[in-house]
Design a protein around this motif. Structure first.
Motif, mmCIF file in Angstrom:
data_model
loop_
_atom_site.group_PDB
_atom_site.id
_atom_site.type_symbol
_atom_site.label_atom_id
_atom_site.label_comp_id
_atom_site.label_asym_id
_atom_site.label_seq_id
_atom_site.Cartn_x
_atom_site.Cartn_y
_atom_site.Cartn_z
ATOM 1 N N ILE A 253 50.567 45.950 34.138
ATOM 2 C CA ILE A 253 49.894 46.417 35.197
ATOM 3 C C ILE A 253 50.099 47.711 35.735
ATOM 4 O O ILE A 253 49.240 48.700 36.055
ATOM 5 C CB ILE A 253 49.942 45.442 36.414
ATOM 6 N N LEU A 502 37.814 35.357 42.593
ATOM 7 C CA LEU A 502 39.429 35.644 42.655
ATOM 8 C C LEU A 502 39.934 34.506 43.656
ATOM 9 O O LEU A 502 39.363 34.136 44.380
ATOM 10 C CB LEU A 502 39.793 37.022 43.013
ATOM 11 N N ASN A 531 39.054 33.961 38.139
ATOM 12 C CA ASN A 531 39.285 35.044 37.399
ATOM 13 C C ASN A 531 40.841 35.787 37.631
ATOM 14 O O ASN A 531 41.025 35.904 38.982
ATOM 15 C CB ASN A 531 38.236 36.016 37.117
ATOM 16 N N ASN A 532 41.535 36.261 36.819
ATOM 17 C CA ASN A 532 42.397 37.002 36.959
ATOM 18 C C ASN A 532 43.654 36.319 37.608
ATOM 19 O O ASN A 532 44.242 37.040 38.898
ATOM 20 C CB ASN A 532 42.222 38.353 37.607
ATOM 21 N N LEU A 534 46.839 35.292 39.060
ATOM 22 C CA LEU A 534 48.307 35.125 38.797
ATOM 23 C C LEU A 534 49.149 33.775 38.520
ATOM 24 O O LEU A 534 50.152 33.547 38.118
ATOM 25 C CB LEU A 534 49.096 35.992 39.974
ATOM 26 N N LEU A 571 45.476 36.127 34.634
ATOM 27 C CA LEU A 571 45.386 37.763 34.547
ATOM 28 C C LEU A 571 46.146 37.922 33.246
ATOM 29 O O LEU A 571 47.045 37.592 32.929
ATOM 30 C CB LEU A 571 46.448 38.186 35.698
#
Length: 592
Positions: A253, A502, A531-532, A534, A571
């Motif tokens: 990232i 998210l 989505n994405n 962690l 993610l």
């Protein structure tokens, strides 16, 4: 250094793509100014405003004193209530005066998202121009600035009068704008105030991601072109480089964000810039807001407890694709707030369906989307297209001028040409292209990456208006068997809507509001995709671990309150660009 806070003018506007943290930064700025002894009014024009939640105070469409912050007052403009009052102000005086069918036509023209946007602008321009209303405040801080779309509308120079009694071309901006004629002086003053750097500061908010930085560059150019030249840039939520040690995901990232910032377009790179580091806590409550700009996070380091049910209880995207594939064809639409990853997920779904040998047309109605860059390749069963708003608008303008304009005199043609220069013309033209494409869904899969929520609702407004007009014509003609685009969208056997979000407060709130809007239009969303995540990626960086644990409240809200079907997408360490990575994303394994 917080450049955007240096010698602030009276008005500060925060704008940017969805999910970048505009509300948090606007609230934190308002608190910072109030803490310094200034009298501050914080105004939200976001339909899904969570300012009240941030301060744990019921606000709404009225001035509310924030007791915990001396000198701070807040107001949430309700766009729907503003639109209702706006419609009544226009329609009320002509009820019983004009024929009933004419009144119904006026109400129809004032029922769309364009009216809501204009009505909200009508509300807050008073805060820019009414000296008596804002006399008690040193600063007015706006969460979500006026869009370039709205300002372009107000700058159209023509003299509109009366009402448009018929409109066979589709929805038009001139219906809603008819009610602005008496207030044009106020709007001119408001636009002038926005363009004056001594009175107004426009703060562009972005994340260190290629897609949001492209969006902020477009916003910069559009607003600069209409006179809003003095802008500041805030890059929000940048992962500190120290978090990369010992965590492959965090290291990826950090490297990805550095590459995105290094590639900033020149005009945007030259703006005064502030980078705000990613925080390990949710930005709710005064301690968090003060720590956002002061970096005083020590007292906020408590890690939320992860629930007993791990992400393994939630299906991966592959589970939804399995179910979609059984139909063999149909329209699959991905909808949601900007910045949640709709383009990537649409491409992943389309690639996986094509990999299984099914014919797929992947398309987008988002002018900011870059499908070909996301795919970086081709598949035998996959075709890709983009609804080009500029090309479609030019085609539509030429068609209208050739048909509706051919018998008009010079004055009438000039007014028609002005109508066709308004931004809503683009929405109508995009709708026509959209209608052509979705007809293909009867024989293949059409996977559509839609524009961000507001534009999607305008598209649905046009679809609904077309349906009602067509239904009236068919009923008069005695024809009982017909299909409109809206009927196709409402048929769950033909259309599957996937809402993308998210695991964060604002995207989930806006996704829930979008779902309500779709249901009011008779469209039932088929599934949600978080989505994405962690929480599904198992980071080891201390900061990312704390953020992952904080996601669970939103994941549970989606699972228990909103979604009939749900997929959780982790993610990715590497950006999911290219056929191979998109296939891997679509077929992602469940995480335990």
């Amino acid at each position: 250094m917080m450049d955007f806070l240096e010698q602030p003018p009276r008005f500060l506007f925060f704008t940017g793509k969805g999910g970048v943290g505009k509300t948090s930064l606007a609230c934190a700025t308002a608190v910072r100014l109030a803490d310094s002894g200034r009298r501050v009014l914080l105004v939200s024009t976001d339909p899904a405003s969570n300012v009240g939640q941030v301060f744990d105070t019921q606000i709404g469409n009225r001035l509310v004193t924030i007791d915990a912050v001396p000198g701070l007052t807040a107001l949430e403009i309700d766009p729907e209530a503003a639109a209702g009052a706006y419609r009544e102000r226009i329609v009320g005086p002509v009820r019983g005066v004009l024929p009933e069918d004419v009144v119904r036509g006026i109400e129809e023209q004032l029922s769309g998202a364009c009216t809501t946007e204009i009505a909200a602008f009508d509300e807050f321009t008073g805060l820019l121009t009414d000296d008596a209303l804002i006399a008690g405040f040193d600063h007015i801080v706006f969460d979500t600035a006026p869009t370039g779309h709205t300002i372009r509308l107000l700058q159209l120079p023509g003299a509109w009068s009366g009402f448009l009694e018929s409109n066979d071309n589709g929805a038009s901006c001139l219906g809603p704008l008819a009610g602005l004629e008496k207030q044009r002086q106020q709007y001119r003053a408001a636009v002038a105030a926005l363009a004056d750097p001594l009175r107004t500061r426009l703060v562009l908010v972005a994340r260190a991601q290629a897609s949001t930085l492209r969006e902020v560059a477009r916003t910069h150019d559009e607003l600069a072109a209409i006179g809003l030249q003095r802008q500041y840039l805030v890059i929000n939520g940048v992962l500190p480089a120290a978090e990369a040690a010992g965590d492959a995901l965090a290291a990826a990232i950090v490297a990805r964000e550095a590459r995105a910032l290094a590639a900033l377009p020149g005009a945007v790179a030259a703006l005064p810039r502030t980078q705000v580091p990613l925080k390990p806590f949710n930005l709710v409550g005064l301690p968090a807001l003060r720590a956002l700009l002061d970096d005083n996070a020590g007292a906020l380091s408590t890690t939320p407890a992860a629930p007993a049910n791990a992400p393994g209880a939630l299906p991966a995207l592959a589970t939804l694709v399995d179910e979609l594939a059984t139909a063999g064809h149909g329209l699959v639409m991905l909808m949601g707030k900007g910045g949640v990853g709709k383009t990537t997920l649409a491409a992943a779904v389309a690639v996986e369906l094509a990999r299984r040998g099914l014919p797929v047309h992947l398309t987008t109605s988002d002018p900011a989307a870059h499908l070909t860059e996301t795919l970086e390749g081709s598949l035998q069963q996959l075709t890709v297209s983009r609804i080009d708003p500029h090309a479609e608008t030019e085609r539509y303008r030429a068609e209208v001028l050739t048909t509706k304009g051919k018998d008009l005199d010079a004055h009438g043609r000039a007014l028609l040409e002005e109508d066709l220069r308004s931004p809503c013309t683009e929405e109508i033209a995009v709708f026509q292209a959209f209608s052509r494409i979705i007809r293909e869904a009867g024989r293949k899969f059409v996977v559509m990456d839609t524009a961000p929520t507001g534009h999607t609702l305008l598209l649905l407004d046009a679809t609904g208006a077309y349906h009602r007009e067509m239904a009236r014509h068919m009923d008069k003609s005695g024809i009982t068997h017909y299909t409109t685009p809206m009927m196709q969208l409402q048929d769950p056997a033909q259309t599957r809507v996937l809402i993308v979000t998210l695991a964060e407060t604002t995207p989930v709130l806006e996704a829930a509001r979008l779902q309500d809007d779709l249901r009011r239009a008779g469209i039932e969303p088929w599934a949600w995709v978080i989505n994405n995540s962690l929480a599904a990626a198992s980071p080891t960086s201390p900061l990312l671990m704390r953020r992952a644990a904080a996601e669970w409240a939103q994941i549970d809200a989606v699972r228990n309150l909103h979604a009939q079907r749900l997929a959780l997408v982790p993610l990715q360490a590497e950006e999911p660009v290219g056929i191979a990575r998109l296939q891997a994303l679509a077929a992602g394994q469940r995480h335990s």
